[in-house]
Motif scaffolding. Structure first.
Motif, PDB file in Angstrom:
ATOM      1  N   LYS A  92       2.019  -1.140   4.562  1.00 17.65           N
ATOM      2  CA  LYS A  92       1.905   0.280   4.198  1.00 17.65           C
ATOM      3  C   LYS A  92       3.306   0.857   4.025  1.00 17.65           C
ATOM      4  CE  LYS A  92      -0.539   4.433   5.740  1.00 17.65           C
ATOM      5  NZ  LYS A  92      -1.417   4.542   4.556  1.00 17.65           N
TER       6      LYS A  92
ATOM      7  N   ASP B 180       2.358   8.972   5.984  1.00 19.22           N
ATOM      8  CA  ASP B 180       1.064   9.314   5.387  1.00 19.22           C
ATOM      9  C   ASP B 180       0.612  10.682   5.896  1.00 19.22           C
ATOM     10  OD1 ASP B 180      -1.713   9.481   4.780  1.00 19.22           O
ATOM     11  OD2 ASP B 180      -1.967   7.331   4.950  1.00 19.22           O
TER      12      ASP B 180
ATOM     13  N   ASP C  94       0.836  -1.202   0.000  1.00 18.36           N
ATOM     14  CA  ASP C  94       0.000   0.000   0.000  1.00 18.36           C
ATOM     15  C   ASP C  94       0.871   1.252   0.000  1.00 18.36           C
ATOM     16  OD1 ASP C  94      -1.918   1.917   0.307  1.00 18.36           O
ATOM     17  OD2 ASP C  94      -2.552   1.306   2.312  1.00 18.36           O
ATOM     18  N   LEU C  95       0.978   1.868  -1.162  1.00 12.99           N
ATOM     19  CA  LEU C  95       1.728   3.117  -1.296  1.00 12.99           C
ATOM     20  C   LEU C  95       0.822   4.334  -1.181  1.00 12.99           C
ATOM     21  CD1 LEU C  95       4.314   2.755  -4.214  1.00 12.99           C
ATOM     22  CD2 LEU C  95       4.782   3.551  -1.909  1.00 12.99           C
ATOM     23  N   SER C  96      -0.438   4.136  -0.889  1.00 13.65           N
ATOM     24  CA  SER C  96      -1.407   5.237  -0.912  1.00 13.65           C
ATOM     25  C   SER C  96      -1.415   6.003   0.402  1.00 13.65           C
ATOM     26  CB  SER C  96      -2.807   4.704  -1.225  1.00 13.65           C
ATOM     27  OG  SER C  96      -3.272   3.864  -0.195  1.00 13.65           O
TER      28      SER C  96
ATOM     29  N   GLY D 284      -7.115   5.511  -1.346  1.00 11.27           N
ATOM     30  CA  GLY D 284      -6.336   4.272  -1.333  1.00 11.27           C
ATOM     31  C   GLY D 284      -6.341   3.584   0.012  1.00 11.27           C
TER      32      GLY D 284
ATOM     33  N   ALA E 101      -4.383   1.760  -9.286  1.00 11.01           N
ATOM     34  CA  ALA E 101      -4.116   3.189  -9.147  1.00 11.01           C
ATOM     35  C   ALA E 101      -5.427   3.935  -8.957  1.00 11.01           C
ATOM     36  CB  ALA E 101      -3.395   3.711 -10.390  1.00 11.01           C
TER      37      ALA E 101
ATOM     38  N   TYR F  18      -1.742  -4.095 -10.293  1.00  9.60           N
ATOM     39  CA  TYR F  18      -1.371  -2.715  -9.993  1.00  9.60           C
ATOM     40  C   TYR F  18      -2.660  -1.888  -9.997  1.00  9.60           C
ATOM     41  CZ  TYR F  18       1.340   1.677 -10.557  1.00  9.60           C
ATOM     42  OH  TYR F  18       1.892   2.925 -10.395  1.00  9.60           O
TER      43      TYR F  18
ATOM     44  N   GLU G  87      -1.686   2.373  -5.211  1.00  2.00           N
ATOM     45  CA  GLU G  87      -1.110   3.716  -5.073  1.00  2.00           C
ATOM     46  C   GLU G  87      -2.137   4.747  -5.508  1.00  2.00           C
ATOM     47  OE1 GLU G  87      -0.353   5.865  -7.664  1.00  2.00           O
ATOM     48  OE2 GLU G  87       0.093   4.658  -9.438  1.00  2.00           O
ATOM     49  N   ASN G  88      -2.016   5.957  -4.960  1.00  2.00           N
ATOM     50  CA  ASN G  88      -2.915   7.032  -5.396  1.00  2.00           C
ATOM     51  C   ASN G  88      -2.153   8.323  -5.686  1.00  2.00           C
ATOM     52  OD1 ASN G  88      -2.417   7.681  -2.712  1.00  2.00           O
ATOM     53  ND2 ASN G  88      -4.559   7.970  -2.142  1.00  2.00           N
ATOM     54  N   TYR G  89      -0.976   8.153  -6.320  1.00  2.00           N
ATOM     55  CA  TYR G  89      -0.223   9.307  -6.784  1.00  2.00           C
ATOM     56  C   TYR G  89      -0.845   9.859  -8.069  1.00  2.00           C
ATOM     57  CZ  TYR G  89       3.556   8.244  -3.519  1.00  2.00           C
ATOM     58  OH  TYR G  89       4.288   8.027  -2.379  1.00  2.00           O
TER      59      TYR G  89
ATOM     60  N   MET H 228       4.736   7.489 -10.407  1.00  2.00           N
ATOM     61  CA  MET H 228       5.362   6.177 -10.232  1.00  2.00           C
ATOM     62  C   MET H 228       6.263   5.828 -11.416  1.00  2.00           C
ATOM     63  SD  MET H 228       4.644   4.795  -7.312  1.00  2.00           S
ATOM     64  CE  MET H 228       4.779   3.023  -7.509  1.00  2.00           C
TER      65      MET H 228
END
Length: 386
Positions: A37, A45, A14-16, A21, A127, A125, A99-101, A106
């Motif tokens: 995370k 975060d 979890d990159l969000s 995310g 997003a 993946y 992810e939510n970039y 990314m």
């Protein structure tokens, strides 16, 4: 004997951050998935720093803790060679990356969909972004408020003639989180057949359009954009909050049979043959008259008098709860929807439960707490052999 959650064989990276995310990965965690995370070393975060906080001067965010319960945390700088190697090792063992970039971030780090799919073909993946990875607004920044406004939902929320009104919860983020979960589970199902991962692209704005339901149908038929109607339904009557002695109750009599049952329950039989109320369409055309008839009767007694009568008649109805009342309501408690999680320091925290109940799987009243920043680094590195 209850089994672990149905997703207990899955590992989610979890990159969000903030809400869309993390809400998706919270749902996956509640259903048994392991969520690791990955946070920035310099503060983690963003929601760790968003209130409400446990106490004045105590930097423990209830907002962060409620959405990130049951997850592990490792802090990685994805521009650092050593941390990039750790991240790659995590991806090699993962089922899903969330992810939510903003689109392109990314990829600029060397971790975009195309690059990762080539190295980890089974990886899914996902997003979640404001406007998605295609279209003229794909690079536009977004928060919940922005997509509520742009997606039309604020134009049908509030009272006629009133100022623009945001929905009282972050439906822009939350619906994106839920649709992200649906996309992930769909991609996992397909991977079970093909052995190949997929790219799940969810836009917050798209999700707002998707939930407009009746408003889109009305526009499609009339060519006129609907406006706000307060608490009532645009095409079902009675279907609103009605004032009574000392408060309000909600009545949702969605068909002619329920209308008749409501009239009997409220001793309003004299209106059964009124042509203004002969059908749902007629009642909707005379919604103000319907409200006057109902509220004139309800003014004689409080909600505690009317609700049992309506319930006994099978008419959908309910009290108007505040948040405390909703959480304390016996049905809420019976369904385990007011649970206990914890702040990163272990202090208990009341939180909303998991609404998905699956036979054979537990639904514990106490959930693991949220992690402190980088709390699981040593254990994760040991597991990876690094």
């Amino acid at each position: 004997m209850t089994k672990p959650g149905p997703l207990s064989d899955l590992t989610i990276i979890d990159l969000s951050r903030v809400l869309a995310g993390p809400y998706a990965t919270m749902v996956l965690s509640d259903l048994g998935a392991r969520v690791i995370k990955v946070e920035r070393p310099d503060g983690g975060d963003d929601s760790r720093h968003i209130g409400p906080f446990k106490a004045e001067g105590v930097p423990e965010s209830a907002y962060f803790a409620s959405i990130n319960r049951g997850k592990q945390s490792i802090a990685l700088n994805l521009k650092d060679a050593g941390d990039r190697a750790i991240f790659e090792a995590l991806l090699a063992r993962a089922d899903v990356l969330v992810e939510n970039y903003r689109p392109g971030v990314m990829a600029s780090l060397g971790f975009g969909w195309e690059a990762l799919h080539a190295r980890y073909p089974k990886l899914i993946y996902a997003a979640a972004s404001g406007f998605g990875h295609t279209g003229p607004d794909s690079q536009k920044a977004a928060y919940d408020m922005v997509v509520q406004a742009m997606g039309g939902i604020m134009s049908v929320t509030g009272w006629p003639g009133g100022p623009p009104t945001r929905v009282g919860t972050s439906v822009g983020d939350i619906t994106a989180g839920l649709f992200t979960v649906i996309g992930i589970l769909s991609a996992l199902h397909e991977r079970g057949k093909t052995g190949v991962g997929a790219f799940v692209d969810v836009a917050m704005l798209d999700c707002q359009i998707a939930i407009l339901e009746n408003a889109v149908a009305r526009y499609a038929v009339t060519g006129v954009s609907p406006g706000p109607l307060g608490a009532r339904h645009p095409s079902i009557t009675p279907f609103a909050a009605y004032a009574c002695q000392g408060g309000h109750i909600v009545i949702a009599a969605g068909n002619d049979g329920l209308w008749q049952a409501m009239l009997d329950a409220l001793d309003l039989g004299m209106f059964k043959d009124d042509p203004r109320f002969a059908s749902n369409s007629a009642r909707s055309d005379h919604a103000d008259a319907v409200a006057h008839v109902i509220e004139s009767r309800l003014a004689d007694a409080p909600p505690s008098h009317w609700l049992p009568l309506l319930d006994a008649a099978g008419v959908p109805c309910g009290p108007l709860h505040n948040i405390q009342q909703a959480l304390d309501y016996p049905q809420t408690r019976a369904r385990n929807m007011a649970i206990h999680a914890a702040y990163p320091d272990g202090t208990p925290l009341l939180a909303a439960g998991n609404p998905v109940k699956i036979s054979g799987h537990g639904d514990p009243v106490t959930r693991p707490g949220a992690p402190s920043l980088d709390a699981d680094r040593a254990a994760i590195l040991k597991e990876l052999g690094l």
